[in-house]
Design a protein around this motif. Structure first.
Motif, PDB file in Angstrom:
ATOM      1  N   VAL A 136       0.864  -1.214   0.138  1.00 41.07           N
ATOM      2  CA  VAL A 136       0.063   0.128   0.096  1.00 41.07           C
ATOM      3  C   VAL A 136       1.074   1.228  -0.169  1.00 41.07           C
ATOM      4  CG1 VAL A 136      -1.854   1.321   1.047  1.00 41.07           C
ATOM      5  CG2 VAL A 136      -1.595  -1.290   1.278  1.00 41.07           C
ATOM      6  N   SER A 137       1.038   1.804  -1.112  1.00 41.83           N
ATOM      7  CA  SER A 137       1.631   3.159  -1.285  1.00 41.83           C
ATOM      8  C   SER A 137       0.598   4.060  -2.018  1.00 41.83           C
ATOM      9  CB  SER A 137       2.957   2.903  -2.156  1.00 41.83           C
ATOM     10  OG  SER A 137       2.753   2.303  -3.422  1.00 41.83           O
ATOM     11  N   SER A 138      -0.550   3.822  -2.144  1.00 42.51           N
ATOM     12  CA  SER A 138      -1.356   4.531  -2.893  1.00 42.51           C
ATOM     13  C   SER A 138      -2.180   5.549  -1.794  1.00 42.51           C
ATOM     14  CB  SER A 138      -2.213   3.897  -3.649  1.00 42.51           C
ATOM     15  OG  SER A 138      -2.978   2.820  -2.983  1.00 42.51           O
ATOM     16  N   TYR A 139      -1.794   5.451  -0.533  1.00 38.59           N
ATOM     17  CA  TYR A 139      -2.328   6.195   0.397  1.00 38.59           C
ATOM     18  C   TYR A 139      -1.428   6.920   1.384  1.00 38.59           C
ATOM     19  CZ  TYR A 139      -5.288   7.913   4.203  1.00 38.59           C
ATOM     20  OH  TYR A 139      -6.054   8.638   5.057  1.00 38.59           O
ATOM     21  N   ILE A 140      -1.351   8.140   1.348  1.00 35.63           N
ATOM     22  CA  ILE A 140      -0.513   8.933   2.162  1.00 35.63           C
ATOM     23  C   ILE A 140      -1.361   9.908   3.455  1.00 35.63           C
ATOM     24  CG2 ILE A 140       1.206   9.229   0.717  1.00 35.63           C
ATOM     25  CD1 ILE A 140       0.372  11.907  -0.103  1.00 35.63           C
ATOM     26  N   PHE A 141      -0.741  10.035   4.579  1.00 32.87           N
ATOM     27  CA  PHE A 141      -1.364  10.634   5.529  1.00 32.87           C
ATOM     28  C   PHE A 141      -1.385  12.110   5.507  1.00 32.87           C
ATOM     29  CE2 PHE A 141      -0.059   6.552   7.433  1.00 32.87           C
ATOM     30  CZ  PHE A 141      -1.189   6.086   7.936  1.00 32.87           C
ATOM     31  N   PHE A 142      -0.258  12.532   4.763  1.00 26.43           N
ATOM     32  CA  PHE A 142      -0.038  13.977   4.559  1.00 26.43           C
ATOM     33  C   PHE A 142       1.198  14.168   3.690  1.00 26.43           C
ATOM     34  CE2 PHE A 142       2.104  13.032   8.516  1.00 26.43           C
ATOM     35  CZ  PHE A 142       3.473  13.508   8.102  1.00 26.43           C
ATOM     36  N   LYS A 143       1.142  15.387   2.976  1.00 20.75           N
ATOM     37  CA  LYS A 143       2.253  15.627   1.759  1.00 20.75           C
ATOM     38  C   LYS A 143       3.514  16.340   2.322  1.00 20.75           C
ATOM     39  CE  LYS A 143      -0.881  15.032  -2.173  1.00 20.75           C
ATOM     40  NZ  LYS A 143      -1.579  15.697  -3.410  1.00 20.75           N
ATOM     41  N   GLU A 144       3.085  17.360   3.249  1.00 21.71           N
ATOM     42  CA  GLU A 144       4.174  18.176   3.654  1.00 21.71           C
ATOM     43  C   GLU A 144       4.423  17.944   5.213  1.00 21.71           C
ATOM     44  OE1 GLU A 144       5.868  20.077   1.833  1.00 21.71           O
ATOM     45  OE2 GLU A 144       4.620  19.652   0.183  1.00 21.71           O
ATOM     46  N   SER A 165      -0.842   2.730  -7.273  1.00 23.64           N
ATOM     47  CA  SER A 165      -1.049   4.208  -7.955  1.00 23.64           C
ATOM     48  C   SER A 165      -1.228   4.287  -9.349  1.00 23.64           C
ATOM     49  CB  SER A 165      -0.105   5.271  -7.203  1.00 23.64           C
ATOM     50  OG  SER A 165       1.103   4.857  -7.520  1.00 23.64           O
ATOM     51  N   GLU A 166      -0.400   3.452  -9.760  1.00 27.51           N
ATOM     52  CA  GLU A 166      -0.604   3.108 -11.211  1.00 27.51           C
ATOM     53  C   GLU A 166       0.081   1.820 -11.650  1.00 27.51           C
ATOM     54  OE1 GLU A 166       3.720   5.026 -12.923  1.00 27.51           O
ATOM     55  OE2 GLU A 166       2.403   6.602 -11.425  1.00 27.51           O
ATOM     56  N   THR A 178     -10.537   5.901  -5.715  1.00 29.27           N
ATOM     57  CA  THR A 178     -10.167   7.129  -5.170  1.00 29.27           C
ATOM     58  C   THR A 178     -10.961   7.221  -4.088  1.00 29.27           C
ATOM     59  OG1 THR A 178     -11.766   8.167  -6.730  1.00 29.27           O
ATOM     60  CG2 THR A 178      -9.482   8.129  -7.436  1.00 29.27           C
ATOM     61  N   TRP A 179     -12.085   6.505  -3.612  1.00 28.09           N
ATOM     62  CA  TRP A 179     -12.662   6.696  -2.228  1.00 28.09           C
ATOM     63  C   TRP A 179     -12.091   6.018  -1.357  1.00 28.09           C
ATOM     64  CZ3 TRP A 179     -14.715   2.159  -0.084  1.00 28.09           C
ATOM     65  CH2 TRP A 179     -14.618   1.076  -1.024  1.00 28.09           C
ATOM     66  N   VAL A 180     -11.081   5.230  -1.533  1.00 29.06           N
ATOM     67  CA  VAL A 180     -10.158   4.555  -0.591  1.00 29.06           C
ATOM     68  C   VAL A 180      -8.955   5.158  -0.486  1.00 29.06           C
ATOM     69  CG1 VAL A 180      -9.319   2.361   0.149  1.00 29.06           C
ATOM     70  CG2 VAL A 180     -11.431   2.513  -1.139  1.00 29.06           C
ATOM     71  N   PHE A 181      -8.078   5.235  -1.696  1.00 27.13           N
ATOM     72  CA  PHE A 181      -6.720   6.011  -1.504  1.00 27.13           C
ATOM     73  C   PHE A 181      -6.677   7.110  -2.152  1.00 27.13           C
ATOM     74  CE2 PHE A 181      -6.861   1.364  -2.432  1.00 27.13           C
ATOM     75  CZ  PHE A 181      -6.263   0.928  -1.472  1.00 27.13           C
TER      76      PHE A 181
END
Length: 432
Positions: A16-24, A160-161, A138-141
């Motif tokens: 699972v690398s298609s979900y991130i908790f935050f970007k910055e 993610s791809e 996209t409703w999950v990740f």
């Protein structure tokens, strides 16, 4: 902590690398949650291995030096260094936690690949019947998108791809093709091998197609050119011909890559964008290692090198700056950021630890080793992130498979006497 939860946490960090908790200030993947929860336990139980510190020490010192003289920023250096070092350390602890039971760890990975492949087939079936939530995740990740092409969409399952699916599932694809070519399957059943192989093909990814080519070559090397060439060489030819004639993305990338690397004509707007991106990062990495041969300019420094050497700065060049952060290839990124030192470490690991069928003490040893070689090569060629999808986990597996083979140890860890865990680890029956 419950063992089943630990297994789920560890393998979620891989798949699972298609979900991130935050970007910055950085992208926080699920793997970081695994680090946060398990590192305290690992530190108390195993301490910090000196070898890991010594391996990264030259990169740490050289990285600080190049930050001080302006070839990198401290923020970028520490972000990559801490992530890379932590990931390498974490997945070594995982090997220790399971008492060096490489067979069990690989079996869990194969189970994960069966699951994500079934999700991929469900995704395609949902698209065919128009069931949106079944194919658009996209409703999950939150770092995921539908990729058009193929049979309407290209399967990417929970990744993610499609390219990430093809890279991470590559070892399982190798095992599946091996299983389908013989009568005694390993790790999974023949039916599950068909599911993985079919889903892999339906990604319609250029990385996946490259994975198919390399799989056939690896099987020929290990099983024997003379005995299997009548089967695999026509299959190799058919795969290339079909892909070239029916997968536009592969055709464009093949033609574009061949043209730009053979002519050096980076000003042509007929070149496929990803081909220029690869060539441009190749140019940046080459120029950077010429200027800083021994240690590159430090982990995380490729974007700074890109700003100096990128062909996009030249007049009439194609103005594409994709993959500036990761060089579009781990081999190119290592060249740029770690120089001869990093290249020596990674290539020495690749070639020295490669277990061939002719030298394997167990059938699983050469199959697992070559399966990971496939992933190794795909990441080196087309994936620029050092530790996404648990890549260091597979490097440690690769190393210890070779070490077990050198010493004639069992892959279930029963012969190991270093860093042993006192708890027994049950080995599940073959996945059904």
């Amino acid at each position: 902590m419950n063992r089943s939860f630990i297994v789920l946490l560890i393998y979620s960090s891989i798949f699972v690398s298609s979900y991130i908790f935050f970007k910055e200030p950085f992208e926080a993947y699920i793997s970081y949650l695994a680090f946060l929860l398990l590192f305290p336990f690992f530190f108390m139980r195993y301490g910090v291995p000196k070898y890991h510190v010594l391996l990264f020490l030259p990169l740490f010192i050289s990285g600080l030096v190049y930050c001080a003289i302006g070839f990198n920023t401290y923020n970028q250096f520490f972000k990559v260094f801490i992530g890379f070092f932590s990931s390498v350390l974490f997945y070594h602890y995982v090997i220790q936690l399971f008492d060096f039971n490489l067979r069990l760890l690989f079996r869990y990975y194969m189970l994960g690949c069966v699951i994500v492949s079934i999700i991929g087939l469900f995704q395609l079936a949902s698209y065919t019947v128009g069931f949106g939530p079944g194919y658009n995740f996209t409703w999950v990740f939150n770092k995921w998108s539908v990729t058009q092409g193929g049979l309407g969409i290209r399967i990417n399952s929970i990744f993610s791809e499609p390219a990430y699916f093809a890279a991470v599932v590559a070892p399982a694809f190798f095992v599946s093709i091996y299983n389908l070519s013989g009568k005694n399957p390993l790790f999974i059943t023949q039916r599950q091998s068909i599911i993985i192989a079919a889903t892999y093909l339906l990604t319609f990814s250029s990385v996946g197609i490259l994975g198919i080519f390399i799989t056939i070559i690896l099987l020929l090397i290990n099983l024997g050119f003379l005995r299997y060439s009548l089967v695999f060489i026509p299959l190799l030819s058919f795969t290339f011909t079909y892909s070239y004639n029916n997968v536009p993305e592969f055709t464009d990338r093949w033609d574009g890559t061949f043209e730009i690397f053979s002519t050096g004509n980076y000003k042509s707007y007929d070149i496929h964008g990803s081909s220029f991106v690869l060539y441009n990062n190749y140019h940046v990495a080459l120029e950077n290692i010429k200027a800083h041969p021994f240690f590159g300019t430090g982990l995380g420094s490729h974007p700074a090198a890109f700003d100096i050497y990128s062909l996009t700065k030249l007049e009439n060049a194609v103005n594409i700056e994709f993959n500036k952060m990761d060089a579009n290839s781990m081999l190119l990124r290592l060249t740029s950021e770690t120089g001869i030192y990093g290249l020596f470490v990674i290539l020495n690991l690749l070639f020295r630890c490669w277990v061939f069928k002719q030298r394997a003490h167990e059938r699983e040893a050469w199959v697992m080793s070559n399966a990971i070689v496939l992933m190794f090569l795909l990441f080196l060629l087309r994936q620029g992130h050092y530790f996404i999808n648990g890549f260091p986990f597979f490097l440690w597996m690769y190393y210890y498979i070779a070490r077990a083979n050198w010493n004639n140890y069992s892959l279930d860890g029963s012969d190991w006497n270093i860093g042993k865990n006192t708890q027994s680890t049950p080995v599940p029956a073959q996945i059904t």
